[in-house]
Motif scaffolding. Structure first.
Motif, PDB file in Angstrom:
ATOM      1  N   TYR A 106       0.903  -1.453   0.002  1.00  0.00           N
ATOM      2  CA  TYR A 106       0.067  -0.032  -0.071  1.00  0.00           C
ATOM      3  C   TYR A 106       0.894   1.225  -0.074  1.00  0.00           C
ATOM      4  O   TYR A 106       0.519   2.330  -0.138  1.00  0.00           O
ATOM      5  CB  TYR A 106      -0.924   0.081   0.942  1.00  0.00           C
ATOM      6  N   VAL A 107       2.162   0.970   0.439  1.00  0.00           N
ATOM      7  CA  VAL A 107       2.998   2.505   0.263  1.00  0.00           C
ATOM      8  C   VAL A 107       3.247   2.644  -1.129  1.00  0.00           C
ATOM      9  O   VAL A 107       3.186   3.722  -1.440  1.00  0.00           O
ATOM     10  CB  VAL A 107       4.162   1.944   1.133  1.00  0.00           C
ATOM     11  N   HIS A 108       4.094   1.727  -1.810  1.00  0.00           N
ATOM     12  CA  HIS A 108       4.628   2.074  -3.123  1.00  0.00           C
ATOM     13  C   HIS A 108       3.890   1.273  -4.393  1.00  0.00           C
ATOM     14  O   HIS A 108       3.937   1.616  -5.630  1.00  0.00           O
ATOM     15  CB  HIS A 108       6.035   1.615  -3.283  1.00  0.00           C
ATOM     16  N   GLY A 109       3.146   0.228  -4.069  1.00  0.00           N
ATOM     17  CA  GLY A 109       2.593  -0.525  -5.133  1.00  0.00           C
ATOM     18  C   GLY A 109       0.980  -0.006  -5.444  1.00  0.00           C
ATOM     19  O   GLY A 109       0.551  -0.709  -6.464  1.00  0.00           O
ATOM     20  N   GLY A 110       0.582   0.831  -4.851  1.00  0.00           N
ATOM     21  CA  GLY A 110      -0.644   1.391  -5.503  1.00  0.00           C
ATOM     22  C   GLY A 110      -1.775   0.633  -4.831  1.00  0.00           C
ATOM     23  O   GLY A 110      -3.033   0.974  -5.461  1.00  0.00           O
ATOM     24  N   GLU A 111      -1.821  -0.373  -4.076  1.00  0.00           N
ATOM     25  CA  GLU A 111      -2.886  -0.832  -3.568  1.00  0.00           C
ATOM     26  C   GLU A 111      -3.374  -0.384  -2.327  1.00  0.00           C
ATOM     27  O   GLU A 111      -2.651   0.379  -1.518  1.00  0.00           O
ATOM     28  CB  GLU A 111      -2.637  -2.528  -3.534  1.00  0.00           C
ATOM     29  N   GLY A 112      -4.637  -0.412  -2.017  1.00  0.00           N
ATOM     30  CA  GLY A 112      -5.323   0.149  -0.963  1.00  0.00           C
ATOM     31  C   GLY A 112      -5.062  -0.590   0.432  1.00  0.00           C
ATOM     32  O   GLY A 112      -4.670  -1.855   0.476  1.00  0.00           O
ATOM     33  N   LEU A 113      -4.842   0.096   1.610  1.00  0.00           N
ATOM     34  CA  LEU A 113      -4.361  -0.456   2.714  1.00  0.00           C
ATOM     35  C   LEU A 113      -5.057  -1.387   3.191  1.00  0.00           C
ATOM     36  O   LEU A 113      -4.489  -2.339   3.706  1.00  0.00           O
ATOM     37  CB  LEU A 113      -4.293   0.836   3.557  1.00  0.00           C
ATOM     38  N   LEU A 114      -6.305  -1.462   2.986  1.00  0.00           N
ATOM     39  CA  LEU A 114      -7.113  -2.361   3.604  1.00  0.00           C
ATOM     40  C   LEU A 114      -7.749  -3.569   2.532  1.00  0.00           C
ATOM     41  O   LEU A 114      -8.674  -4.245   2.837  1.00  0.00           O
ATOM     42  CB  LEU A 114      -8.617  -1.853   4.365  1.00  0.00           C
ATOM     43  N   MET A 115      -6.890  -3.475   1.473  1.00  0.00           N
ATOM     44  CA  MET A 115      -7.471  -4.632   0.425  1.00  0.00           C
ATOM     45  C   MET A 115      -6.840  -5.975   0.500  1.00  0.00           C
ATOM     46  O   MET A 115      -7.095  -6.881  -0.311  1.00  0.00           O
ATOM     47  CB  MET A 115      -7.451  -3.690  -1.129  1.00  0.00           C
ATOM     48  N   ALA A 116      -6.179  -6.117   1.509  1.00  0.00           N
ATOM     49  CA  ALA A 116      -5.237  -7.447   1.632  1.00  0.00           C
ATOM     50  C   ALA A 116      -6.394  -8.501   1.560  1.00  0.00           C
ATOM     51  O   ALA A 116      -5.902  -9.599   0.794  1.00  0.00           O
ATOM     52  CB  ALA A 116      -4.147  -7.445   2.438  1.00  0.00           C
ATOM     53  N   PRO A 117      -7.614  -8.506   2.222  1.00  0.00           N
ATOM     54  CA  PRO A 117      -8.264  -9.604   2.199  1.00  0.00           C
ATOM     55  C   PRO A 117      -8.967 -10.137   0.610  1.00  0.00           C
ATOM     56  O   PRO A 117      -9.191 -11.196   0.399  1.00  0.00           O
ATOM     57  CB  PRO A 117      -9.544  -9.355   3.188  1.00  0.00           C
ATOM     58  N   ALA A 118      -8.955  -8.959  -0.083  1.00  0.00           N
ATOM     59  CA  ALA A 118      -9.447  -9.228  -1.518  1.00  0.00           C
ATOM     60  C   ALA A 118      -8.279 -10.307  -2.235  1.00  0.00           C
ATOM     61  O   ALA A 118      -8.831 -11.093  -3.154  1.00  0.00           O
ATOM     62  CB  ALA A 118      -9.596  -8.166  -2.448  1.00  0.00           C
ATOM     63  N   TYR A 119      -7.297 -10.367  -1.839  1.00  0.00           N
ATOM     64  CA  TYR A 119      -6.209 -11.208  -2.182  1.00  0.00           C
ATOM     65  C   TYR A 119      -6.145 -12.480  -1.686  1.00  0.00           C
ATOM     66  O   TYR A 119      -5.895 -13.662  -1.988  1.00  0.00           O
ATOM     67  CB  TYR A 119      -4.872 -10.535  -2.396  1.00  0.00           C
ATOM     68  N   ALA A 120      -6.371 -12.474  -0.297  1.00  0.00           N
ATOM     69  CA  ALA A 120      -6.270 -13.742   0.433  1.00  0.00           C
ATOM     70  C   ALA A 120      -7.645 -14.695   0.156  1.00  0.00           C
ATOM     71  O   ALA A 120      -7.110 -15.890  -0.007  1.00  0.00           O
ATOM     72  CB  ALA A 120      -6.327 -13.226   1.986  1.00  0.00           C
TER      73      ALA A 120
END
Lengths: 427, 284
Positions: free
Chosen positions: A299-313
């Motif tokens: 979420y720092v440099h990669g442009g993904e939202g801070l709280l979006m990790a569950p979408a990947y898990a």
């Protein structure tokens, strides 16, 4: 050869009602709340003086003196003092991660029973010595000669008396979690009204669950509270519409104190065991913890939202278990912010996101919203960071048990640091 | 028997001042008076302060010793009344027995009643018991008996012999060591209202014949019980004898030993081994 595994049973849970910051629990420490919560669980399942395999819990906001928070809580509880314990910390994923850790040891046969929990207080938060003052004091401590001591003391400045107060902000971006969520809400075009609608549903569903006695064997009153202090059964989209945005900027700001979780105090605990352990004690098995997965995003440099990790898990978890997103009877998606839930659901529906970010040929698709957070979630109950996982695991396990055998539920929890913890429970 | 119901807890500093001024010229038998308060609930802020000072966890049940804090002002009012035969300055707390039938919830409305009884003969004076009864919903749930020694005083003709001893095991193994700071008395005074000058500072203690300030016995008892949090029966009797004064500051040890389904306790000076408190915790 891999050791044979078994699925850990969820026997039940206990939590104290969640209190708004500086409210009913203003004077209670994390240890007070975790101890009371453990004792409630002990009383509910007749564990007085008994040894369980392990107690695993944690807190996100933690005093330095609480390095052994969970073990200290066990020693002050009615559990046998011979019960081992350890702390974990994975931001808002702490409670669910604790349950996964306990379940995994049960699955491997390393323990027969365990308690997973979490506690957090924003009222009794740790306040540290100013970082500059701390450096001076450490220098002073290292000094061996009078000259060195005087040199160290010369570094003292009046401004160093200002204490270091914890902030709900990401260390690497300096942004509050709500500000991060606001960026995601804007990117995914999450409207104000749908956020407020989700919020109202959460409050109404939680109130209804209390009214029908759903929480009678999941919640123990504490310090004068018998229901979550944040719960507003009579809130409405009209009332919420009046609130001014607090996160994000300008015209497009949609996130208010209503559709974001407030700072909250509370604790929760879940009893897990092998089926045999539960049967020997005549205790119920509400559900089994089938599998779990974590993910993290840049979420720092990669442009993904801070709280979006569950979408990947979640897709990883589904793939491993041969399931689709629609194969669930209940969904528990932690409501850190209403917009977070909506953005996550939208991501799973998006062919572009699912193809480009998740590498899937087809999107995961939409879910039946009537199965989502059916007994309310964090927007209504509040969110004492580490305590949320235990609240959700116990709630979902009981829901699945009520629905009958063979039912399946999905838990999705986002966490600071761009992480997510997700799990599958089955009755 | 005369029973007086008070609307509020009496102001303790005023009572201690009155006690000092009216110490002389007392005598006779114990008054047949009972002081009471009805519908008292613990103040959450005081409870949190008390829990912190005594190291109790803040929970949904009152610390076992907390009802004493509610009843104690009434007992002091009784002892400072002119009808009370002994002078409060100089009275030494030598024994305290608490019986709880069940844990008391923090929000419960409590009825308190205190009285004095058992004026007894002691080898170095006379003792008197200050009793307290705490009821909830019309049923007694907690009672205590605090025995005070007045050195050099004499009990009335035909008084029974006083009973100030508690039997405990050898208690050879220390469970914990406490550093008791010199402001321990002031800290407990603040949360309990027991502003007896012997606990507040060296100077005020000297005025009453102690070489230094001494810790409150009920604080020592409370802290010992706090160390057993989660290990106490719900229906319980805790009987302690206060032996030698605990001078401030001190380092002391707590020894615990399972006995009779409960515990034996001792708090002793860490170097000299002087006994400050011995006691028993038994299920009832």
């Amino acid at each position: 050869m891999a050791a044979p595994t078994r699925k850990a049973a969820i026997v039940g849970g206990n939590r104290i009602p969640f209190a708004r910051s500086n409210g009913a629990y203003a004077r209670a420490s994390n240890q007070d709340m975790l101890t009371a919560t453990l004792d409630g669980l002990v009383a509910r399942f007749g564990l007085q003086g008994q040894q369980v395999g392990e107690v695993v819990a944690g807190a996100v906001l933690k005093h330095a003196r609480d390095f052994n928070l969970t073990r200290e809580s066990v020693l002050g509880s009615r559990l046998s003092a011979a019960t081992p314990a350890y702390d974990v910390q994975q931001a808002c994923g702490t409670g669910l991660e604790a349950a996964v850790l306990v379940a995994n040891k049960i699955a491997l046969g390393q323990i027969e029973s365990g308690i997973a929990g979490g506690t957090d207080t924003t009222s009794d938060a740790p306040v540290a010595v100013n970082e500059d003052l701390r450096r001076v004091l450490m220098e002073l401590n290292r000094a061996k000669t009078v000259q060195q001591r005087l040199k160290a003391l010369a570094g003292l400045r009046p401004g160093q008396l200002a204490p270091e107060i914890p902030r709900n902000a990401e260390p690497r971006t300096g942004l509050a979690m709500g500000d991060h969520a606001a960026i995601t809400a804007r990117e995914w075009e999450i409207g104000r009204e749908e956020q407020d609608e989700l919020t109202v549903r959460s409050h109404q569903a939680l109130a209804a669950a209390y009214d029908r006695g759903f929480f009678d064997d999941l919640v123990t009153p504490f310090l004068g509270l018998s229901r979550d202090a944040n719960l507003r059964p009579d809130t409405s989209v009209e009332k919420l519409a009046k609130l001014k945005p607090v996160f994000g900027q300008g015209e497009g700001a949609t996130m208010t104190a209503g559709n974001s979780t407030p700072l909250t105090d509370g604790a929760s605990a879940v009893l897990l065991a092998s089926d045999e352990w539960a049967a020997e004690r005549d205790l119920p098995v509400l559900a089994h913890l089938v599998d779990a997965q974590t993910a993290a995003v840049d979420y720092v440099h990669g442009g993904e939202g801070l709280l979006m990790a569950p979408a990947y898990a979640v897709p990883v978890l589904l793939e491993r278990n041969g399931l689709t997103l629609q194969d669930f009877d209940f969904y528990e998606v932690h409501e850190a912010f209403a917009s977070t839930v909506l953005a996550t659901l939208k991501a799973w529906e998006s062919p572009a996101f699912c193809k480009e970010k998740l590498g899937l040929d087809a999107p995961l698709g939409s879910i039946d919203r009537s199965k989502l957070n059916v007994n309310g979630s964090s927007l209504a109950a509040g969110h004492p960071f580490a305590a949320t996982g235990g609240r959700i695991v116990a709630t979902l396990a009981k829901l699945l048990h009520e629905a009958g055998p063979g039912k399946r539920g999905l838990i999705s929890i986002c966490a600071a640091g761009g992480q997510g913890v997700v799990a599958i429970l089955e009755s | 028997m005369a029973r007086t119901v008070l609307d509020a807890a009496p102001a303790m500093p005023a009572l201690f001042a009155r006690a000092a001024l009216t110490a002389r010229g007392r005598g006779g038998d114990l008054p047949d008076t009972r002081l009471a308060r009805v519908g008292v609930t613990a103040d959450p802020a005081q409870l949190a302060d008390y829990a912190r000072v005594c190291r109790f966890p803040l929970s949904d049940a009152l610390p076992l010793t907390f009802p004493h804090v509610l009843a104690f002002p009434l007992q002091v009012a009784l002892m400072t009344d002119r009808a009370f035969p002994l002078a409060l300055p100089g009275l030494v707390h030598v024994r305290n027995r608490i019986e709880a039938d069940r844990p008391i919830g923090v929000g419960e409305a409590l009825d308190l009643e205190v009285w004095a009884e058992r004026f007894a003969t002691h080898r170095s004076g006379a003792t008197v018991d200050l009793c307290a009864s705490v009821s909830a919903g019309g049923a007694e749930v907690w009672r205590s008996r605090s025995t005070y020694l007045a050195r050099g005083a004499s009990a009335p003709e035909g008084a029974p012999a006083s009973d100030v001893d508690v039997e405990v095991g050898a208690l050879e193994r220390p469970a914990a060591q406490w550093r008791v700071p010199d402001d321990a008395g002031r800290r407990y005074a603040k949360v309990s209202g027991d502003v007896n000058p012997i606990h507040l500072s060296g100077l005020t203690a000297k005025a009453f014949g102690f070489k230094r300030a001494i810790a409150h016995g009920m604080w020592v008892k409370a802290r010992a019980l706090a160390a057993l949090s989660g290990r106490l029966p719900d229906a319980v009797a805790v009987d302690v004898a206060f032996r030698k004064p605990l001078f401030l500051p001190s380092t002391v040890t707590l020894s615990t030993e399972e006995a009779g389904g409960g515990w034996d306790l001792a708090v002793r000076n860490a170097t000299a081994g002087t006994e400050h408190l011995i006691g028993t915790v038994r299920p009832t």
